[in-house]
Structures are given as C-alpha cells and as structure tokens.
Design an enzyme around this catalytic site. Structure first.
Site, PDB file in Angstrom:
ATOM      1  N   LYS A  22       0.829  -1.208   0.000  1.00  0.00           N
ATOM      2  CA  LYS A  22       0.000   0.000   0.000  1.00  0.00           C
ATOM      3  C   LYS A  22       0.863   1.257   0.000  1.00  0.00           C
ATOM      4  O   LYS A  22       0.616   2.197  -0.754  1.00  0.00           O
ATOM      5  CB  LYS A  22      -0.916   0.016   1.224  1.00  0.00           C
ATOM      6  CG  LYS A  22      -1.726   1.307   1.384  1.00  0.00           C
ATOM      7  CD  LYS A  22      -2.564   1.285   2.637  1.00  0.00           C
ATOM      8  CE  LYS A  22      -1.815   1.764   3.844  1.00  0.00           C
ATOM      9  NZ  LYS A  22      -1.715   3.257   3.875  1.00  0.00           N
ATOM     10  N   ASN A  23       1.889   1.257   0.836  1.00  0.00           N
ATOM     11  CA  ASN A  23       2.699   2.466   0.974  1.00  0.00           C
ATOM     12  C   ASN A  23       3.650   2.683  -0.193  1.00  0.00           C
ATOM     13  O   ASN A  23       4.322   3.713  -0.251  1.00  0.00           O
ATOM     14  CB  ASN A  23       3.479   2.409   2.293  1.00  0.00           C
ATOM     15  CG  ASN A  23       2.569   2.526   3.501  1.00  0.00           C
ATOM     16  OD1 ASN A  23       1.471   3.088   3.405  1.00  0.00           O
ATOM     17  ND2 ASN A  23       2.988   1.979   4.618  1.00  0.00           N
ATOM     18  N   CYS A 116      -7.115   7.683   8.750  1.00  0.00           N
ATOM     19  CA  CYS A 116      -7.069   7.217  10.147  1.00  0.00           C
ATOM     20  C   CYS A 116      -6.681   8.345  11.093  1.00  0.00           C
ATOM     21  O   CYS A 116      -5.864   9.203  10.749  1.00  0.00           O
ATOM     22  CB  CYS A 116      -6.053   6.084  10.296  1.00  0.00           C
ATOM     23  SG  CYS A 116      -6.652   4.493   9.728  1.00  0.00           S
ATOM     24  N   ARG A 121      -0.459  14.650  12.186  1.00  0.00           N
ATOM     25  CA  ARG A 121       0.472  14.217  11.153  1.00  0.00           C
ATOM     26  C   ARG A 121       0.694  15.442  10.256  1.00  0.00           C
ATOM     27  O   ARG A 121       0.165  15.547   9.157  1.00  0.00           O
ATOM     28  CB  ARG A 121      -0.101  13.048  10.354  1.00  0.00           C
ATOM     29  CG  ARG A 121       0.926  12.429   9.391  1.00  0.00           C
ATOM     30  CD  ARG A 121       0.318  11.378   8.487  1.00  0.00           C
ATOM     31  NE  ARG A 121      -0.028  10.162   9.204  1.00  0.00           N
ATOM     32  CZ  ARG A 121      -0.297   9.002   8.586  1.00  0.00           C
ATOM     33  NH1 ARG A 121      -0.245   8.918   7.281  1.00  0.00           N
ATOM     34  NH2 ARG A 121      -0.621   7.937   9.280  1.00  0.00           N
ATOM     35  N   ASP A 305       3.944   0.808  11.982  1.00  0.00           N
ATOM     36  CA  ASP A 305       2.787   0.077  11.475  1.00  0.00           C
ATOM     37  C   ASP A 305       2.744  -1.366  11.963  1.00  0.00           C
ATOM     38  O   ASP A 305       1.686  -2.000  11.938  1.00  0.00           O
ATOM     39  CB  ASP A 305       2.783   0.091   9.943  1.00  0.00           C
ATOM     40  CG  ASP A 305       2.328   1.426   9.376  1.00  0.00           C
ATOM     41  OD1 ASP A 305       1.862   2.277  10.168  1.00  0.00           O
ATOM     42  OD2 ASP A 305       2.430   1.622   8.158  1.00  0.00           O
ATOM     43  N   ARG A 397      -8.446  -0.573   3.963  1.00  0.00           N
ATOM     44  CA  ARG A 397      -7.511   0.406   3.420  1.00  0.00           C
ATOM     45  C   ARG A 397      -6.157  -0.221   3.129  1.00  0.00           C
ATOM     46  O   ARG A 397      -5.430   0.253   2.250  1.00  0.00           O
ATOM     47  CB  ARG A 397      -7.314   1.576   4.406  1.00  0.00           C
ATOM     48  CG  ARG A 397      -8.523   2.473   4.595  1.00  0.00           C
ATOM     49  CD  ARG A 397      -8.186   3.654   5.502  1.00  0.00           C
ATOM     50  NE  ARG A 397      -6.939   4.254   5.069  1.00  0.00           N
ATOM     51  CZ  ARG A 397      -5.874   4.417   5.854  1.00  0.00           C
ATOM     52  NH1 ARG A 397      -5.895   4.017   7.101  1.00  0.00           N
ATOM     53  NH2 ARG A 397      -4.780   4.983   5.377  1.00  0.00           N
TER      54      ARG A 397
END
Length: 421
Positions: A22-23, A116, A121, A305, A397
């Site tokens: 995903k990242n 989220c 952030r 994570d 997600r």
C-alpha cells in the site's frame, strides 16, 4: 455491519502470497501523473486507498483501467489541477498528489488529507520542501493553493526523515530545472520502489535507500512500467498471526530484509523463522516469551505500522514486554479492545507495558484504525472462543483480502458483507 467472525485457538498451517505494498503503490499512482503517456503498474493491490487514488486520477483527467492486479494509467491529458475535499478526505496519503500535480501543471489546489486518526500528522515538511523548490503556498478557506512559475532545483534538508515529505519532494523535483538534493531523506523500501518507477519513466533519481537523494529534474517524462514490491506490514501481520495462534506459515512475494526488525522481535519471542529474499517461513510450536523493549523508529528501525499486530501476539507471552511509540501520538487505540479480550496492558503516554502470560478469550471488538484492526484479528486468532471484529473499513484500506489470506493459512475466519455504517 460488516464483521469478521473468528474462531480462535486453531493452529495455523499453510502458505500465502503477500500482495503489493500500500505504501508503495499510492505514491507510484501519484507519480504516474508526471508521464505524458500510459504507465503500467503490476502487483497493484485492491485496497480502498487505491480506489480513492484512482478516483483522484480520474478527476484530474487520467484514464485508468484495471485487469487483475495490473493497473494502467494514461496521463496524456490532464484537465484539472485541483482535488476536491470529498476525495482528499478518503485517505491521509492523498497529500502525495500535491508535488506531482504541481510539477506537471505548475499549480495545485487541494484540501488537507483525511484517513485514520493517529494524532497530528503535520504536512509542514511537505510544504517547506515545495517552497524551497520555488512554489508559492497559501491556505485559503481550508484549502492549500500552490503555484509555481517555474520550479528550480535546490538543496532540501528535512528536519526529520518523513516518508511523505521525501516522496513529495522527489515528485516535485522531477519538474524542477536543475539538480535537487534531499538530505535526511526517509530510507524506507517504499522510497526505493518509487525511485525505480520514476526511473522507468525516464527520470534521473539516485540515492533512495540512503539519507541523501539526488534528482536531476526538468526532463520530459513518459509512461513507465513497474512491479510494486510486497507489503512488509501485511507480512508482519501474518507472521504475528502465526506467532499468536501457533503452527507454521510460509509467506512469499516479500523481501525478508524489509522485515528484519520484526523478524528479530518474533525470533526473540521464541518463533523459528527461516528466510530467503522472497520467502519467509515461521514456526511457533512453543509458548511465546516476553521480549526486550520495542521502540518504533524510522526505517531501518522497528516500523510503527507493525507495533499493533506484534503487541497483540505478545499479549499471551510469558513475561513482560514494553513498547515505546516514537512516531505517532495516538497509536495505542487498539489497547482497550485487546483488554476486552483479556490482555493486561498498561499505557502511559508513549509507553505500553504488556504483562503477558494471560489467556485471551473471544469477544466483540471494534477497530479504530488500520493497524489496530490487524491487531484485533491477530489477538482473536490466538484467543479461545469466537470473536467478532468490526470497523473493517479501516482494514480494507491496507489489506486486500484479510479473511481469505488467513483462511489460506488455516484460520477459521469468515466475513459478513453487510454494509458498514
């Protein structure tokens, strides 16, 4: 309400291929804007964050089509440089489009990102990097308005190795005349993956994986073709699941070197792990034991994570384990739900003390964020009895088929498909 129904206490045994990261894929999709042609992206996972990114691309004027895990993005003709608030709120990573759109069109307008709730952030490092390149950034009515008559290569020194700021600086720098040097850059494998995709488009980028990245900008870029790396956090989740439930599991499609700190912690806890560049095998046939303090840190440190799923696995370990969260302020939102399952965890600020040796039991729990959802599933697999996990919009997600993958590993897990509110 959508839910995962998990019958815990069953040892795992099986193999699964880890899907694309995903990242990695999100900044790669943003980078596709830079090429005046069609880009082909393989190993693209079917995630809700990817769906949100595709919606942004289509809004900007790209043509996107998907076949299996391959995605084609034709960015020949962008018709817009703005991203509406509704699309930005779908995911926190949406801000990554800022640098790419600015580099391609000379302007960009978008609201602040959503996603989220992990505490603040800030994107100040992103904006500072764009300003260094020559962009004018203003905030009007909650929207970021960026313009640049012409971006110019420069030296960018990040005050901390932010992944998003590094990626935005890389993307914007491809459209800047001259050489840009990014110092104190993030070193994550996903940064290297982005560099490799940019190179396939004709960009001159080097140094990713180190703390200094150099971009020779101002070159016309074309469409590229790239295969996304495996998702190391998904792999960490499945390794934690095997550790919690016991048994044996084999993961393919992911580089074990991207998981070195996670593997070290699970090995210390008593798991036997064998690895090759694209295969990880774990065996957990003895009770887990507590580990030395786990401190999250930028790569190559222990990933924030992975903190939640690894913590869930260690809830039943003999002894005490301590976690120190150094990245996000609100990354312990899964703790109260784990305690509903019988875990004994004490939180004080950024420190969580896991008093192990407890038997977990099934319970109805609800996820509050993406990795917290993974933690609850890991705990449920190691608990006795049935658990119901809701809040699956968060899991969607970052996990393409969490239930299906875990069934391939022998878990007794099903998903109800009622619409979640």
């Amino acid at each position: 309400m959508s839910a995962l129904l998990i019958e815990g206490g069953k040892r795992l045994h099986g193999a699964v291929k880890v899907h694309g990261a995903k990242n990695s894929v999100l900044p790669i999709l943003a980078a596709a804007i830079l090429g005046r042609g069609e880009s082909v992206i393989h190993n693209c996972p079917a995630l809700s964050d990817v769906t949100a990114s595709v919606a942004i691309l289509e809004h900007l004027g790209c043509r996107v089509r998907t076949e299996g895990d391959t995605l084609w993005v034709d960015a020949s003709q962008l018709v817009r440089s703005d991203v509406p608030d509704a699309l930005m709120r779908e995911m926190r990573s949406s801000v990554i489009f800022l640098g790419a759109v600015l580099a391609r069109t000379g302007e960009a307008e978008m609201s602040f990102p959503g996603g989220c709730e992990l505490g603040p952030r800030p994107i100040d490092l992103h904006l500072a990097a764009l300003r260094r390149l020559g962009a004018e950034v203003a905030e009007r009515a909650g929207a970021l308005c960026c313009t640049a008559v012409g971006l110019t290569g420069c030296d960018i020194v990040l005050s901390l190795p932010s992944v998003g700021a590094t990626e935005n600086a890389m993307l914007a720098a491809t459209g800047a005349e001259g050489v840009t040097t990014i110092t104190n850059a993030a070193r994550e494998p996903e940064i290297v993956d982005l560099q490799n995709f940019l190179r396939s488009m004709g960009a001159r980028v080097r140094g990713a994986g180190s703390s200094v990245i150099t971009v020779e900008g101002g070159r016309p870029l074309h469409g590229g073709e790239h295969t996304v790396i495996g998702d190391r956090i998904v792999a960490a989740t499945y390794l934690s699941a095997a550790a919690a439930a016991g048994g044996e599991a084999e993961l393919t499609g992911v580089d074990y070197r991207h998981l070195s700190t996670v593997i070290a912690v699970l090995s210390e806890a008593g798991c036997a792990i064998r690895s090759t560049p694209e295969r990880i095998c774990i065996r957990a046939d003895r009770p887990l034991r507590g580990v030395r303090p786990v401190r999250t840190a930028p790569y190559p440190g222990f990933p924030t994570d992975a903190q939640a799923p690894v913590m869930a696995a260690l809830c039943t370990a003999e002894g005490t384990s301590v976690f120190v969260e150094n990245i996000f302020e609100s990354r312990y939102r899964h703790v109260d739900e784990l305690c509903r399952m019988g875990a004994d965890i004490r939180v004080e600020g950024r420190v969580a003390v896991v008093c192990g040796g407890k038997k977990l039991h099934g319970a109805a729990v609800k996820a509050a964020d993406l990795r917290g959802a993974a933690a609850l599933v890991v705990a449920a697999l190691g608990a006795r009895g049935r658990s119901t996990v809701t809040g699956l919009a968060h899991a969607d997600r970052g996990y393409q088929d969490l239930a299906g993958d875990l069934r391939a590993l022998g878990a007794e897990i099903t998903r109800t498909e009622e619409r979640e509110t």
